[in-house]
Design a protein around this motif. Structure first.
Motif, short mmCIF file in Angstrom:
data_model
loop_
_atom_site.label_atom_id
_atom_site.label_comp_id
_atom_site.label_asym_id
_atom_site.label_seq_id
_atom_site.Cartn_x
_atom_site.Cartn_y
_atom_site.Cartn_z
N ARG A 49 7.45 3.39 18.46
CA ARG A 49 6.29 4.09 17.92
C ARG A 49 6.43 4.34 16.43
O ARG A 49 5.56 4.93 15.79
CB ARG A 49 6.06 5.39 18.68
CG ARG A 49 5.35 5.08 20.00
CD ARG A 49 5.73 6.03 21.09
NE ARG A 49 5.84 5.30 22.36
CZ ARG A 49 4.91 5.31 23.30
NH1 ARG A 49 3.84 6.02 23.16
NH2 ARG A 49 5.07 4.61 24.39
N HIS B 104 -3.23 5.45 22.77
CA HIS B 104 -2.05 4.79 22.23
C HIS B 104 -1.02 4.54 23.35
O HIS B 104 -0.57 3.44 23.58
CB HIS B 104 -1.44 5.70 21.15
CG HIS B 104 -0.28 5.08 20.43
ND1 HIS B 104 0.59 5.79 19.66
CD2 HIS B 104 0.17 3.80 20.38
CE1 HIS B 104 1.51 4.99 19.16
NE2 HIS B 104 1.28 3.78 19.58
N GLN B 201 -1.64 -0.89 18.45
CA GLN B 201 -0.97 0.41 18.61
C GLN B 201 -0.76 1.08 17.25
O GLN B 201 -0.67 2.29 17.16
CB GLN B 201 0.36 0.26 19.37
CG GLN B 201 1.45 -0.47 18.64
CD GLN B 201 2.75 0.34 18.57
OE1 GLN B 201 2.72 1.55 18.70
NE2 GLN B 201 3.86 -0.33 18.34
N ALA B 205 -1.93 4.86 16.31
CA ALA B 205 -1.04 5.87 15.73
C ALA B 205 -1.68 6.49 14.50
O ALA B 205 -1.59 7.70 14.25
CB ALA B 205 0.30 5.25 15.38
N GLN B 215 2.55 11.60 11.75
CA GLN B 215 3.08 10.99 12.96
C GLN B 215 4.34 10.29 12.53
O GLN B 215 4.28 9.55 11.56
CB GLN B 215 2.04 10.00 13.51
CG GLN B 215 2.48 9.09 14.59
CD GLN B 215 2.46 9.76 15.94
OE1 GLN B 215 2.99 10.84 16.09
NE2 GLN B 215 1.89 9.12 16.92
#
Lengths: 182, 572
Positions: A49, B104, B201, B205, B215
């Motif tokens: 991420r 997400h 993705q 984000a 983030q």
């Protein structure tokens, strides 16, 4: 040209948090002058991420705990990700979708920046507390010296703005604001 | 011949560390299953004695994925304790953030963690791109990333990657297993979406970060409200959100939805994905504020798979059992009085299909995960639970979406109670959220025209004792945080996370949880390549909630990279 200094780890688990504590320490102690520009980011344990953040940079320096056969607690390693042999076997690690796989995934997508890894070998990663073991705390000056020397070779001067004791910033690491905002 | 034990440790492509052991009979059918989290999770201890206003910031460090989920839970548990209600704007913003997170998270889970259980990458390399391009229209009227040229390029790119010998994200799958059902062309379509999802993705984000301040580790929530006031009031920021939202929603509609329809068709007769619901009790919480009067999903629970009756949740009936978890004690405790006192007993020597090894002693303690129970019963939580509870509640939006999916795929309602159904439910939940997030957004835009409040003042009286909880939905299911405040400080804190509901060990009554129950009866083609187990367990989206992160460079000679005080000046 933009450089990302990315601290990885979970600061709830002692030495595990060194990557994050270290970049917070550097951020408190220095300001950076010259080109390229550098941002400091606390990446926590986010692994893949973090891709959206990493791709914004030309060059990334990842600070993390590291483990391999024969390494000793408190030892510091610094290398180019591309220097890792192709035979590296990180399948079966306890942290399946983690930083190394993330970098690999970025290779697949074709947009991984140049990647340096600074790793330190942890001891205590089970205590639930904001603290560092003696061995890892003692490694900080070496990590710092190595980082500053490397940044200098990239054209970045670190100017000391405050005297900082890494032990003193640990209890508040969870609320330090990062430089990075989207 | 007795049962043989198969140890899978770690379960790969999950967040955190999970060990599964199964006992198979002579026909390779699973008779018993044990689920163990082998990482210590002690978040509760670090919160003791801290300022309750910091609960959210610390709790968000529990996890490397759902930082926001725990952040919000920590903030709202304290609000609940203090009797503070955040203003309408703040609640809408929190809902928008949660919606962004789901869009997400579920996309990443399906494509990058679970997808390879359904998609055989090696097979995709032999597909005919032109044929695949045509086929994509069968599953979507306007497919994405499936033009012949694009599919050819994907094939080339992945082939080069695999040829380098670095399987990376594609390693530890079981290519060629007989229970892969996609044709080479279907595999190629999904593989192309795998790569496209890597791009999308990022946008998701960024969409999250607009109101999250940043983030990872969002910072825009405080007890009493939110701090992203300038973002809410900036037309530019609002427009950015909408732009990014459209891109992500588009992918969900044209790729994620299409691929699950394709999977339903290909896997509709594959027995190993048509079981997998061993605990038929499902629990879900309220979630996603759309406006002042409407939430997208409602709370409740159903029992024994009976969709004709839904029950309301009574907080006090939630308890955690540690009879088989590595904590002291055997009495189930309500989380307000929960205790997290470790007592590790380790593994024992035993026989496995791979010879002598350390194995779980199921008669003793065997996991760091506690076993949550509702009124003494095991419950599944997660997207499937959310849909089933809402379907049973008569939630029109859910009934319509689920109904349309079943009609399109020709599957009966009963197909929802399967591994395939669990994976489909995650897509359907994502679709519902992406279709409705715009309502939350419009409610916010409408309200800020006349009301800019984002914060409610409050006081903490040190002479008073407070208790409060958050119960809500997060990507992996129902999450609750429970806090007791005394002398102005946190006296006790417990987080009951979705994965503990699903992955918990046996309780004191011998009742097993959803993971363990989902594996019983599963037939393995080859116990040495237990793809079927991975597929079932991944369908829950395991997240072991205490992310410890060490770069594990197995097989690498690191000595040449060692930095010493002598060499640091000359390093690299």
């Amino acid at each position: 040209m933009k450089i990302l200094l990315l601290g990885i780890g979970n600061l709830l688990f002692g030495d595990e948090g060194i990557g994050v504590h270290f970049i917070n320490y550097i951020g408190e102690k220095y300001r950076f002058e010259g080109e390229p520009k550098i941002d400091l980011v606390d990446g926590g344990t986010l692994a893949q991420r973090l891709i959206p953040i990493i791709v914004e940079y030309d060059h990334v320096i990842i600070v993390d705990t590291i483990n391999a056969p024969g390494v000793q607690a408190g030892e510091v390693y610094f290398f180019d990700f591309d220097a890792i042999p192709d035979t590296v076997d990180w399948q079966g690690s306890a942290h399946e979708v983690e930083m190394l796989q993330t970098l690999n995934m970025m290779d697949l997508a074709g947009d991984r920046p140049t990647t340096m890894i600074m790793g330190v070998v942890p001891t205590v990663i089970e205590a639930t507390e904001f603290s560092l073991s003696e061995g890892v705390a003692a490694a900080v000056p070496l990590m710092e010296k190595t980082l500053l020397h490397y940044l200098k070779s990239m054209g970045i001067d670190a100017v000391k703005k405050a005297e900082v004791d890494i032990q003193a910033i640990l209890p508040n690491s969870y609320r330090v604001l990062d430089a990075y905002c989207i | 011949m007795g049962n043989r034990r198969v140890v899978i440790d770690p379960i790969t492509r999950i967040e955190g560390h999970l060990r599964i052991e199964v006992e198979v009979d002579e026909n390779n059918v699973v008779q018993k299953a044990y689920s163990s989290s082998t990482l210590w999770r002690g978040i509760e201890l670090i919160l003791k004695g801290r300022d309750p206003r910091d609960a959210g910031l610390m709790a968000q460090r529990i996890c490397g994925v759902c930082t926001y989920s725990h952040y919000k839970a920590g903030v709202e548990a304290v609000e609940n304790a203090l009797g503070v209600e955040a203003p309408y704007n703040a609640r809408l913003v929190r809902s928008l953030l949660n919606e962004s997170l789901y869009m997400h998270d579920h996309v990443v889970h399906f494509y990058h963690l679970h997808g390879l259980d359904w998609v055989d990458v090696v097979s995709a390399l032999s597909a005919d791109p032109a044929k695949a391009s045509k086929l994509a229209f069968k599953y979507s009227d306007s497919p994405i990333a499936t033009g012949t040229d694009e599919l050819t390029a994907v094939q080339k790119r992945v082939k080069e990657f695999v040829d380098k010998g670095q399987l990376g994200p594609f390693a530890n799958a079981y290519w060629g297993n007989g229970t892969y059902k996609f044709s080479p062309e279907q595999n190629l379509i999904a593989l192309s979406h795998y790569l496209k999802a890597l791009e999308v993705q990022r946008v998701a984000a960024q969409m999250f970060a607009i109101f999250g301040a940043k983030q990872p580790h969002p910072q825009s929530l405080v007890v009493g409200g939110v701090t992203c006031v300038r973002d809410i009031l900036s037309p530019t920021r609002l427009a950015q959100w909408k732009e990014k939202y459209k891109i992500v929603k588009d992918f969900i509609d044209r790729a994620y939805q299409a691929d699950i329809i394709m999977a339903a068709e290909a896997y509709g007769t594959e027995e190993t994905v048509l079981g997998g619901v061993g605990v038929k009790n499902f629990l879900a919480a309220d979630a996603f504020m759309l406006n002042r009067t409407e939430n997208l999903f409602q709370s409740g629970y159903i029992k024994n798979g009976d969709l004709s009756q839904v029950y309301d949740i009574d907080d006090m009936k939630i308890e955690e059992d540690v009879t088989h978890a590595w904590y002291k004690g055997t009495t189930p405790l309500q989380p307000y009085d929960g205790v997290t006192d470790p007592e590790y007993t380790g593994f024992i020597d035993g026989d496995t299909v791979n010879g002598e090894a350390k194995i779980i002693d199921e008669t003793q303690k065997y996991s760091w995960v506690k076993a949550p129970r509702y009124d003494g019963e095991a419950m599944e939580v997660g997207p499937l639970s959310c849909l089933l509870v809402n379907y049973a509640r008569g939630n029109k939006k859910v009934q319509n979406e689920v109904g349309a999916f079943l009609k399109r795929t020709g599957l009966p309602v009963g197909a929802l109670f399967t591994t395939l159904g669990r994976t489909a439910a995650r897509m359907l939940q994502t679709k519902l959220i992406s279709d409705n997030a715009i309502i939350t957004f419009n409610s916010l835009v409408e309200n800020i025209k006349s009301d800019d409040s984002t914060y409610t003042k409050f006081e903490i009286n040190p002479d008073k004792e407070y208790t409060g909880r958050f119960i809500g939905e997060v990507p992996r299911g129902t999450l609750s945080h429970w806090v007791r405040i005394k002398n102005g400080l946190i006296e006790n804190y417990q987080a009951v996370v979705p994965t503990t509901w699903n992955a918990g060990p046996m309780d004191g009554n011998g009742t097993i949880g959803p993971y363990e129950a989902s594996l019983v009866g599963l037939k393995l083609e080859d116990p040495a390549k237990p793809l079927e187990v991975l597929r079932v367990i991944h369908s829950f989206d395991p997240c072991m909630s205490c992310s410890v992160h060490v770069m594990d460079m197995k097989g690498v000679e690191l000595s040449e990279f060692k930095v010493t005080p002598m060499s640091s000046g000359a390093a690299c």
